[in-house]
Design a protein around this motif. Structure first.
Motif, PDB file in Angstrom:
ATOM      1  N   UNK A 410       0.896  -1.276   0.172  1.00 29.18           N
ATOM      2  CA  UNK A 410       0.014   0.156   0.078  1.00 29.18           C
ATOM      3  C   UNK A 410       0.650   1.184   0.046  1.00 29.18           C
ATOM      4  N   UNK A 411       2.055   1.005   0.580  1.00 32.48           N
ATOM      5  CA  UNK A 411       2.664   2.408   0.945  1.00 32.48           C
ATOM      6  C   UNK A 411       3.874   2.634  -0.103  1.00 32.48           C
ATOM      7  N   UNK A 412       4.347   1.282  -0.417  1.00 34.17           N
ATOM      8  CA  UNK A 412       5.985   1.218  -1.141  1.00 34.17           C
ATOM      9  C   UNK A 412       5.775   0.589  -2.503  1.00 34.17           C
ATOM     10  N   UNK A 413       6.450   1.181  -3.363  1.00 38.62           N
ATOM     11  CA  UNK A 413       6.966   0.451  -4.396  1.00 38.62           C
ATOM     12  C   UNK A 413       8.069  -0.091  -4.183  1.00 38.62           C
ATOM     13  N   UNK A 414       8.357  -1.413  -4.616  1.00 35.10           N
ATOM     14  CA  UNK A 414       9.744  -2.149  -4.264  1.00 35.10           C
ATOM     15  C   UNK A 414      10.459  -2.642  -5.671  1.00 35.10           C
ATOM     16  N   UNK A 442       4.718   5.478  -2.719  1.00 30.51           N
ATOM     17  CA  UNK A 442       3.645   5.650  -3.398  1.00 30.51           C
ATOM     18  C   UNK A 442       3.041   7.036  -3.030  1.00 30.51           C
ATOM     19  N   UNK A 443       2.469   7.862  -4.262  1.00 30.06           N
ATOM     20  CA  UNK A 443       2.172   9.232  -4.022  1.00 30.06           C
ATOM     21  C   UNK A 443       0.935   9.438  -2.983  1.00 30.06           C
ATOM     22  N   UNK A 444       0.076   8.584  -3.050  1.00 26.85           N
ATOM     23  CA  UNK A 444      -1.347   8.364  -2.197  1.00 26.85           C
ATOM     24  C   UNK A 444      -1.309   7.713  -0.984  1.00 26.85           C
ATOM     25  N   UNK A 445      -0.294   7.813  -0.181  1.00 26.09           N
ATOM     26  CA  UNK A 445      -0.117   7.061   1.108  1.00 26.09           C
ATOM     27  C   UNK A 445      -0.185   7.926   2.417  1.00 26.09           C
ATOM     28  N   UNK A 446      -0.693   9.034   2.204  1.00 25.89           N
ATOM     29  CA  UNK A 446      -0.935   9.810   3.430  1.00 25.89           C
ATOM     30  C   UNK A 446      -2.253   9.615   3.883  1.00 25.89           C
ATOM     31  N   UNK A 447      -2.333   9.585   5.159  1.00 20.39           N
ATOM     32  CA  UNK A 447      -3.689   9.064   5.939  1.00 20.39           C
ATOM     33  C   UNK A 447      -4.310   8.028   5.348  1.00 20.39           C
ATOM     34  N   UNK A 448      -3.718   6.930   5.102  1.00 18.43           N
ATOM     35  CA  UNK A 448      -4.659   5.762   4.561  1.00 18.43           C
ATOM     36  C   UNK A 448      -5.651   5.102   5.513  1.00 18.43           C
TER      37      UNK A 448
END
Length: 465
Positions: A410-414, A442-448
């Protein structure tokens, strides 16, 4: 009439005194994969010990189903018992059914939602602590996550960070040393080498640390009907429905060691291999990320109708964490048309079974499409064992692995780090050696949503360890 044991084909390459132990140390996976060509049963020697490797799928099932004749023991089982005592995974047949009845309530479906909330919280906290552009030494990071999950679900806030670090260090020593000791004659156990001294010290300290947790929790009155929502509470409260007896402190210590090692080490190994796959296949990684919000929302194990579920299943086929284990014959018996004497070590290898080309075509190819449905007898699948000794915590483990994967993707591209080579490193578990991955946020990982759920759960959560 059964054929004599001596007519079972013998593996080539044995050396004087040590037998096949050097081959099992140098290239154990390759050695095991070579054996089915010799027959469904193959004799090997581990020093002076006679043993037989079960290569046939049907014969493997026979051994796993009959744990009275093919009891826990042999070089793997005996070494596990050195530090885990008579825990559920290592106890002999005559203790197992009672142990299973006492442990089963701790993994009842009604308790899994509370465990899953802890899994989501710890996984999210770990993923959030990583940095954009960071290169991870993957396995230690994942062991840190899974050990915190297991500690929190097992004993809530009982274990301090320093205590957890020491338990983790001791289990690392034991798992690293166990495979070496499997290949070493027991007569050398008491030789005062640095490895033997470290192994004994870690065993004593680990057992003392977890025994103290049991004693203090029992003294506090937990087990008289109160429930912290953790595994230890359930184990303390459990009564054998047949005898009405409860577990002793020593038995509980054995179970905690068993579950800590299984929950932390095997889950971390599977997660590491799964991330290795995702780092080399951007399309699969994108599909797993698309499913992550749903997994973090429901917090249940991913099924075969999802890419995540098939990823986990194929990862555990290709690189089963427990890649080899042993049983011992409690009496003379017949297997595959051959006489097997009492006290014979019987070697079972999930890796061998999972890499039979007659059951899994092109077995070294990673293929999610093998798993459009659940495993069948035609596609034998043993990452959690089988028969009456199959892992009691299978659903717990699959839930944990799915949630951690979801929290990370959800947070990271690896991405794989260029120039690194990843190899399987067989020890007590099958670890990836040299696995380093680069993170990109990922650019959309604030306040998931998953973070908000973890921070504001519907039900109170145990305090973080």
């Amino acid at each position: 009439m059964a054929n004599p044991f001596s007519t079972i084909p013998s593996a080539p390459g044995a050396v004087p005194v040590l037998g096949h132990a050097p081959r099992l140390v140098r290239d154990p996976l390759g050695f095991l994969e070579s054996l089915p060509a010799l027959g469904d049963l193959v004799r090997v020697r581990l020093g002076p010990m006679r043993a037989v490797v079960v290569c046939g799928v049907e014969l493997t099932d026979v051994v796993l189903r009959d744990d009275h004749v093919f009891d826990k023991g042999g070089p793997f089982g005996d070494r596990v018992r050195e530090f885990a005592g008579d825990g559920l995974s290592s106890c002999p047949h005559h203790l197992h059914r009672r142990q299973r009845r006492l442990v089963q309530p701790a993994f009842h479906a009604s308790r899994l939602p509370d465990y899953a909330r802890v899994m989501a919280r710890e996984a999210a906290a770990a993923a959030e602590s990583w940095g954009d552009g960071e290169v991870l030494d993957v396995l230690p990071r994942l062991v840190a996550i899974t050990s915190r999950i297991v500690a929190a679900t097992m004993f809530s806030d009982t274990l301090s960070k320093a205590g957890l670090d020491q338990v983790l260090a001791d289990t690392t020593v034991l798992l690293t040393g166990m495979y070496r000791r499997m290949m070493t004659p027991p007569i050398l156990d008491n030789v005062p080498t640095p490895g033997n001294r470290a192994y004994r010290k870690a065993t004593v300290r680990l057992r003392r640390s977890l025994h103290q947790i049991v004693v203090e929790r029992r003294r506090s009155g937990v087990g008289d009907g109160s429930d912290n929502g953790d595994l230890l509470s359930a184990l303390l409260a459990a009564q054998d429905p047949q005898t009405r007896g409860r577990s002793t402190d020593v038995e509980l210590t054995d179970q905690l060691i068993t579950f800590f090692i299984a929950g932390a080490e095997t889950a971390a190994s599977t997660l590491a291999w799964a991330l290795h796959v995702l780092a080399t296949d951007a399309e699969v990684q994108a599909r797993v990320r698309a499913e992550a919000a749903g997994i973090l929302g429901t917090r249940v194990a991913a099924g075969h109708d999802t890419t995540t579920g098939r990823l986990i299943t194929e990862t555990m086929r290709r690189w089963p964490p427990v890649w080899m284990f042993t049983r011992t014959t409690t009496m003379a018996t017949e297997l595959g048309g051959h006489e097997i004497p009492a006290d014979t070590a019987v070697i079972i290898s999930p890796h061998l079974v999972h890499h039979r080309p007659d059951r899994y075509p092109d077995p070294h190819r990673f293929d999610l499409d093998r798993w459009t449905s659940a495993p069948t007898p035609r596609s034998p699948y043993l990452p959690f064992g089988g028969g009456p000794r199959k892992c009691v915590a299978t659903t717990f483990a699959l839930t944990e692995i799915g949630i951690v994967l979801a929290a990370i993707t959800t947070r990271w591209h690896i991405e794989a780090v260029p120039g690194t080579e990843v190899k399987a490193g067989p020890a007590a578990t099958l670890r990836p050696r040299g696995l380093r991955l680069r993170l990109t946020a990922h650019p959309s990982t604030t306040d998931l949503p998953s973070q908000r759920q973890a921070e504001n759960p519907t039900h109170p959560e145990p305090e973080s360890v």
